[in-house]
Design a protein around this motif. Structure first.
Motif, mmCIF file in Angstrom:
data_model
loop_
_atom_site.group_PDB
_atom_site.id
_atom_site.type_symbol
_atom_site.label_atom_id
_atom_site.label_comp_id
_atom_site.label_asym_id
_atom_site.label_seq_id
_atom_site.Cartn_x
_atom_site.Cartn_y
_atom_site.Cartn_z
ATOM 1 N N GLY A 106 0.817 -1.205 0.000
ATOM 2 C CA GLY A 106 0.000 0.000 0.000
ATOM 3 C C GLY A 106 0.850 1.254 0.000
ATOM 4 N N LEU A 107 0.231 2.377 0.316
ATOM 5 C CA LEU A 107 0.949 3.652 0.330
ATOM 6 C C LEU A 107 1.469 3.971 1.724
ATOM 7 N N ARG A 108 2.689 4.501 1.767
ATOM 8 C CA ARG A 108 3.229 5.023 3.017
ATOM 9 C C ARG A 108 2.419 6.247 3.461
ATOM 10 N N THR A 109 2.387 6.460 4.763
ATOM 11 C CA THR A 109 1.708 7.631 5.299
ATOM 12 C C THR A 109 2.584 8.878 5.253
ATOM 13 N N LEU A 110 3.848 8.697 4.941
ATOM 14 C CA LEU A 110 4.767 9.823 4.818
ATOM 15 C C LEU A 110 5.952 9.403 3.955
ATOM 16 N N SER A 111 6.416 10.313 3.138
ATOM 17 C CA SER A 111 7.562 10.018 2.270
ATOM 18 C C SER A 111 8.849 9.914 3.078
ATOM 19 N N PRO A 112 9.747 8.998 2.692
ATOM 20 C CA PRO A 112 11.074 8.928 3.338
ATOM 21 C C PRO A 112 11.859 10.225 3.193
ATOM 22 N N LYS A 113 11.496 11.052 2.218
ATOM 23 C CA LYS A 113 12.194 12.317 2.000
ATOM 24 C C LYS A 113 11.666 13.441 2.877
ATOM 25 N N SER A 114 10.540 13.191 3.558
ATOM 26 C CA SER A 114 9.945 14.220 4.407
ATOM 27 C C SER A 114 10.458 14.098 5.835
ATOM 28 N N GLY A 115 10.493 15.208 6.534
ATOM 29 C CA GLY A 115 10.951 15.215 7.913
ATOM 30 C C GLY A 115 10.052 14.405 8.821
ATOM 31 N N GLY A 116 10.656 13.696 9.762
ATOM 32 C CA GLY A 116 9.876 12.918 10.719
ATOM 33 C C GLY A 116 9.538 11.521 10.263
ATOM 34 N N TYR A 117 10.120 11.077 9.150
ATOM 35 C CA TYR A 117 9.826 9.726 8.636
ATOM 36 C C TYR A 117 10.192 8.677 9.681
ATOM 37 N N ASN A 118 9.217 7.844 10.021
ATOM 38 C CA ASN A 118 9.376 6.847 11.084
ATOM 39 C C ASN A 118 8.588 5.602 10.683
ATOM 40 N N PRO A 119 9.163 4.732 9.861
ATOM 41 C CA PRO A 119 8.393 3.676 9.205
ATOM 42 C C PRO A 119 8.187 2.391 9.990
ATOM 43 N N MET A 120 8.834 2.262 11.165
ATOM 44 C CA MET A 120 8.794 0.984 11.882
ATOM 45 C C MET A 120 7.822 1.070 13.061
ATOM 46 N N TYR A 121 6.724 0.330 12.956
ATOM 47 C CA TYR A 121 5.693 0.347 13.999
ATOM 48 C C TYR A 121 6.055 -0.684 15.064
ATOM 49 N N THR A 122 7.017 -0.326 15.914
ATOM 50 C CA THR A 122 7.536 -1.247 16.926
ATOM 51 C C THR A 122 7.769 -0.499 18.240
ATOM 52 N N GLY A 123 8.056 -1.257 19.298
ATOM 53 C CA GLY A 123 8.431 -0.663 20.566
ATOM 54 C C GLY A 123 7.262 -0.386 21.482
ATOM 55 N N PRO A 124 7.485 0.412 22.535
ATOM 56 C CA PRO A 124 6.416 0.761 23.476
ATOM 57 C C PRO A 124 5.283 1.507 22.783
ATOM 58 N N GLN A 125 4.139 1.604 23.453
ATOM 59 C CA GLN A 125 2.951 2.208 22.849
ATOM 60 C C GLN A 125 3.206 3.627 22.360
ATOM 61 N N THR A 126 3.867 4.441 23.159
ATOM 62 C CA THR A 126 4.124 5.830 22.748
ATOM 63 C C THR A 126 4.974 5.879 21.488
ATOM 64 N N GLN A 127 5.984 5.024 21.409
ATOM 65 C CA GLN A 127 6.839 4.968 20.220
ATOM 66 C C GLN A 127 6.026 4.556 18.998
ATOM 67 N N ARG A 128 5.110 3.604 19.186
ATOM 68 C CA ARG A 128 4.260 3.178 18.068
ATOM 69 C C ARG A 128 3.268 4.265 17.679
ATOM 70 N N ASP A 129 2.763 5.008 18.656
ATOM 71 C CA ASP A 129 1.835 6.104 18.352
ATOM 72 C C ASP A 129 2.505 7.166 17.485
ATOM 73 N N TYR A 130 3.771 7.429 17.753
ATOM 74 C CA TYR A 130 4.495 8.416 16.941
ATOM 75 C C TYR A 130 4.741 7.897 15.519
ATOM 76 N N ALA A 131 4.852 6.582 15.366
ATOM 77 C CA ALA A 131 5.132 6.000 14.052
ATOM 78 C C ALA A 131 3.870 5.693 13.249
ATOM 79 N N TYR A 132 2.719 5.703 13.904
ATOM 80 C CA TYR A 132 1.457 5.196 13.324
ATOM 81 C C TYR A 132 1.152 5.775 11.941
ATOM 82 N N HIS A 133 1.354 7.075 11.776
ATOM 83 C CA HIS A 133 1.069 7.721 10.486
ATOM 84 C C HIS A 133 2.275 8.508 9.975
#
Length: 315
Positions: free
Chosen positions: A203-230
């Protein structure tokens, strides 16, 4: 029933999740539009004509608590303090992505809704149809002026001087919907950048790897996953609209490409929950499935894409 009760300010007799969110009515119109394509204009008009008229009026008259039509024909919403779009992850009670003001898919859906309802009602209510078409004309011009940038893609949201330059997938709706405020060339530009920066086998990424804040790995504690969710994860349901846009613009020349893209989901049928696919995927290889083991939006869009493919194969 639930939509009417909500618009009339009555207690809900049915439970509709997040019915108060500003895009729910817009998506409801899109869903009825799909019914019209399957069952025909006449049947849709008889069953849903009055409801569509009332939803459009509800929006035009600014009766929604967080969806406002301005003089440009565009819709505005307040999402600074509370997440109001499908990108709804929060940390410490605040949206991770505070999408607010003019939001790109809200206004793509709004233009599509105005055009669809005006076409549906054109023979039974010409005066109302003319009113909707006048708003749609303003919306179309304002949409391009507000969202289209010099790099050929669409801003994700615009709120006064705050412009989000992030390359996100929400612009794909403007290329995929039946009625688009964009020209064919502009839609091709959207598809091109989505292909280059957002497309994955899941499917489509929620953010481009070229954009700031790219965080593609939905892993770790809940807060870390919340930051990566989109912030870079890939979602199959977005891929459905991407593939629809490709088929509409390029037709048979993209059939084999779309069919290969669909293969990316076949392996998932036995990886998480038999016969279905999970909520989201990491945005980087190996694109591992994450979240809920089955997700209705993803399943629905894959099935809808398969149906679209079948129709194009028989044309």
């Amino acid at each position: 029933v639930g939509l009417r009760e909500f618009m009339e300010g009555k207690p809900l007799s049915v439970d509709i999740y997040e019915i108060e969110q500003p895009d729910v009515l817009l998506w409801a119109i899109w869903a009825i539009q799909q019914y019209s394509k399957e069952e025909g204009k006449e049947k849709c008009l008889k069953k849903y004509g009055k409801l569509l008229h009332d939803i459009i009026d509800f929006i035009i008259n600014n009766k929604h608590s967080n969806l406002f039509l301005d003089e440009q024909g565009l819709l505005k919403t307040n999402g600074r303090d509370k997440a109001v779009t499908w990108m709804n992850s929060t940390v410490n009670g605040k949206p991770v992505i505070p999408r607010t003001g003019y939001i790109v898919e809200f206004n793509a859906l709004w233009y599509n809704a105005l055009m669809f309802v005006s076409k549906l009602l054109e023979e039974t209510n010409k005066e109302y149809t003319e009113k909707l078409l006048a708003i749609a004309e303003k919306c179309q011009q304002s949409f391009v002026n507000t969202f289209l940038n010099d790099y050929g893609y669409l801003f994700d949201y615009v709120d006064g001087n705050m412009i989000d330059w992030s390359v996100r997938p929400n612009m794909i709706f403007a290329a995929a919907l039946d009625y688009s405020p964009l020209t064919q060339e502009q839609k091709k530009g959207i598809i091109e950048i989505c292909t280059k920066e957002l497309l994955t086998p899941k499917g489509l990424r929620t953010l481009s790897p070229k954009s700031g804040g790219y965080n593609p790995m939905y892993t770790g504690p809940q807060t870390q996953r919340d930051y990566a969710y989109h912030q870079g994860t890939a979602w199959p349901w977005l891929g459905g609209f991407y593939m629809e846009a490709c088929l509409k613009l390029f037709k048979h020349t993209r059939l084999s490409f779309i069919e290969r893209q669909m293969v990316g989901y076949e392996d998932e049928m036995t990886n998480h929950c038999l016969g279905t696919i999970p909520e989201l995927f990491d945005g980087n290889p190996p694109f591992k499935g994450r979240g809920a083991i089955s997700f209705a939006m993803n399943v629905a869009e894959i099935l809808r894409t398969l149906e679209l493919l079948e129709k194009y194969n028989f044309k």
